[in-house]
Design a protein around this motif. Structure first.
Motif, mmCIF file in Angstrom:
data_model
loop_
_atom_site.group_PDB
_atom_site.id
_atom_site.type_symbol
_atom_site.label_atom_id
_atom_site.label_comp_id
_atom_site.label_asym_id
_atom_site.label_seq_id
_atom_site.Cartn_x
_atom_site.Cartn_y
_atom_site.Cartn_z
ATOM 1 N N VAL A 111 -0.840 11.835 1.594
ATOM 2 C CA VAL A 111 0.395 11.889 2.410
ATOM 3 C C VAL A 111 -0.168 11.842 3.703
ATOM 4 N N ALA A 112 -1.272 12.797 3.892
ATOM 5 C CA ALA A 112 -1.614 12.661 5.405
ATOM 6 C C ALA A 112 -2.244 11.584 5.857
ATOM 7 N N PHE A 113 -2.832 10.854 5.068
ATOM 8 C CA PHE A 113 -3.576 9.554 5.806
ATOM 9 C C PHE A 113 -2.423 8.397 5.687
ATOM 10 N N GLN A 114 -1.891 8.316 4.806
ATOM 11 C CA GLN A 114 -0.910 7.069 4.572
ATOM 12 C C GLN A 114 0.281 7.171 5.128
ATOM 13 N N LEU A 138 -2.650 9.205 9.789
ATOM 14 C CA LEU A 138 -3.840 10.065 10.109
ATOM 15 C C LEU A 138 -5.129 9.143 10.240
ATOM 16 N N LYS A 139 -4.936 7.787 9.450
ATOM 17 C CA LYS A 139 -5.896 7.165 9.341
ATOM 18 C C LYS A 139 -6.339 6.538 10.544
ATOM 19 N N LYS A 140 -5.366 6.440 11.504
ATOM 20 C CA LYS A 140 -5.503 5.842 12.720
ATOM 21 C C LYS A 140 -5.960 6.846 13.936
ATOM 22 N N ALA A 141 -6.066 8.209 13.671
ATOM 23 C CA ALA A 141 -6.501 9.263 14.427
ATOM 24 C C ALA A 141 -7.979 9.259 14.715
ATOM 25 N N ASN A 142 -8.237 10.013 15.748
ATOM 26 C CA ASN A 142 -9.675 10.199 16.124
ATOM 27 C C ASN A 142 -10.186 10.897 14.648
ATOM 28 N N PRO A 143 -11.678 10.406 14.506
ATOM 29 C CA PRO A 143 -12.377 10.729 13.450
ATOM 30 C C PRO A 143 -12.778 12.390 13.557
ATOM 31 N N PHE A 144 -12.517 13.020 14.657
ATOM 32 C CA PHE A 144 -12.820 14.354 14.730
ATOM 33 C C PHE A 144 -11.448 15.168 13.850
ATOM 34 N N TRP A 145 -10.634 14.391 14.173
ATOM 35 C CA TRP A 145 -9.159 14.889 13.327
ATOM 36 C C TRP A 145 -9.196 14.772 11.706
ATOM 37 N N ARG A 146 -9.737 13.670 11.519
ATOM 38 C CA ARG A 146 -10.001 13.447 10.001
ATOM 39 C C ARG A 146 -10.744 14.468 9.472
ATOM 40 N N LEU A 147 -11.722 14.415 10.100
ATOM 41 C CA LEU A 147 -13.198 15.291 9.337
ATOM 42 C C LEU A 147 -12.722 16.642 9.328
ATOM 43 N N SER A 157 0.648 -1.232 -0.107
ATOM 44 C CA SER A 157 -0.042 0.343 -0.067
ATOM 45 C C SER A 157 0.579 1.302 -0.011
ATOM 46 N N LEU A 158 1.826 1.287 0.582
ATOM 47 C CA LEU A 158 2.922 2.461 0.708
ATOM 48 C C LEU A 158 3.738 2.528 -0.730
ATOM 49 N N LEU A 159 3.896 1.442 -1.413
ATOM 50 C CA LEU A 159 4.461 1.581 -2.717
ATOM 51 C C LEU A 159 3.575 2.020 -3.637
ATOM 52 N N PHE A 160 2.169 1.545 -3.598
ATOM 53 C CA PHE A 160 1.078 2.000 -4.460
ATOM 54 C C PHE A 160 0.971 3.520 -4.196
ATOM 55 N N THR A 161 0.825 3.952 -3.009
ATOM 56 C CA THR A 161 0.422 5.317 -2.637
ATOM 57 C C THR A 161 1.707 6.420 -3.127
ATOM 58 N N TYR A 162 2.813 5.647 -3.100
ATOM 59 C CA TYR A 162 4.170 6.463 -3.723
ATOM 60 C C TYR A 162 4.129 6.482 -5.133
ATOM 61 N N LEU A 168 -8.568 21.529 -11.838
ATOM 62 C CA LEU A 168 -8.110 20.351 -11.979
ATOM 63 C C LEU A 168 -6.704 19.969 -10.938
ATOM 64 N N ILE A 169 -6.058 21.030 -11.218
ATOM 65 C CA ILE A 169 -4.612 21.179 -10.381
ATOM 66 C C ILE A 169 -4.963 21.225 -9.101
ATOM 67 N N MET A 170 -5.855 22.013 -8.528
ATOM 68 C CA MET A 170 -6.276 22.227 -7.343
ATOM 69 C C MET A 170 -6.825 20.833 -6.619
ATOM 70 N N PHE A 171 -7.507 20.135 -7.362
ATOM 71 C CA PHE A 171 -8.090 18.867 -7.213
ATOM 72 C C PHE A 171 -6.982 17.700 -6.919
ATOM 73 N N PHE A 172 -6.020 17.705 -7.907
ATOM 74 C CA PHE A 172 -4.879 16.835 -7.774
ATOM 75 C C PHE A 172 -4.134 16.979 -6.373
ATOM 76 N N SER A 173 -3.904 18.350 -6.253
ATOM 77 C CA SER A 173 -3.124 18.971 -4.966
ATOM 78 C C SER A 173 -3.886 18.473 -3.859
ATOM 79 N N ALA A 174 -5.153 18.611 -3.616
ATOM 80 C CA ALA A 174 -5.682 17.923 -2.525
ATOM 81 C C ALA A 174 -5.745 16.482 -2.291
ATOM 82 N N ILE A 175 -5.870 15.888 -3.308
ATOM 83 C CA ILE A 175 -5.794 14.380 -3.423
ATOM 84 C C ILE A 175 -4.357 13.993 -2.906
#
Length: 80
Positions: A47-50, A54-63, A4-9, A35-42
Motif C-alpha cells: 500500500v505504501a509503495f504502490q 512512496l516508490k518515488k520518494a527520497n530513499p531516506f524515507w523509504r529506508l 500493476s495497480l490491479l495486480f497489487t490490488y 506468518l500473520i505479521m509477515f503478511f501484514s507487513a507485506i
C-alpha cells in the motif's frame, strides 16, 4: 487502469483472505502469528509503495519506513 495497480490490488485481497483463513485455525502457534505479521507487513509495504507513491520518494524515507516497520513487527512478535 494500470496493470500493476490491479495486480497489487489482487495481491492485497489474496493476502487478506489467506490471513483470515489461517487466523481461523484451531491452534495459534508462534509460527502462525509470525506468518500473520509477515503478511501484514507485506500488505503495508504494498500500500505504501504502490498507492501512496512512496516508490518515488527520497530513499531516506523509504529506508526509514521499512526499518521502523521491521522494528515494530519484531517488537510485536517478541512480546507474544
Amino acid at each position: 487502469m494500470k496493470k500493476s495497480l490491479l495486480f497489487t490490488y489482487g495481491l492485497l485481497i489474496a493476502l487478506t483472505l489467506f490471513t483470515a483463513l489461517i487466523s481461523k485455525s484451531d491452534f495459534l502457534s508462534n509460527s502462525v502469528i509470525l506468518l500473520i505479521m509477515f503478511f501484514s507487513a507485506i500488505k503495508f509495504l504494498l500500500v505504501a509503495f504502490q498507492f501512496m507513491e512512496l516508490k518515488k520518494a527520497n530513499p531516506f524515507w523509504r529506508l526509514s519506513l521499512s526499518f521502523v516497520l521491521g522494528l515494530l513487527v519484531l517488537v510485536i512478535v517478541l512480546i507474544k
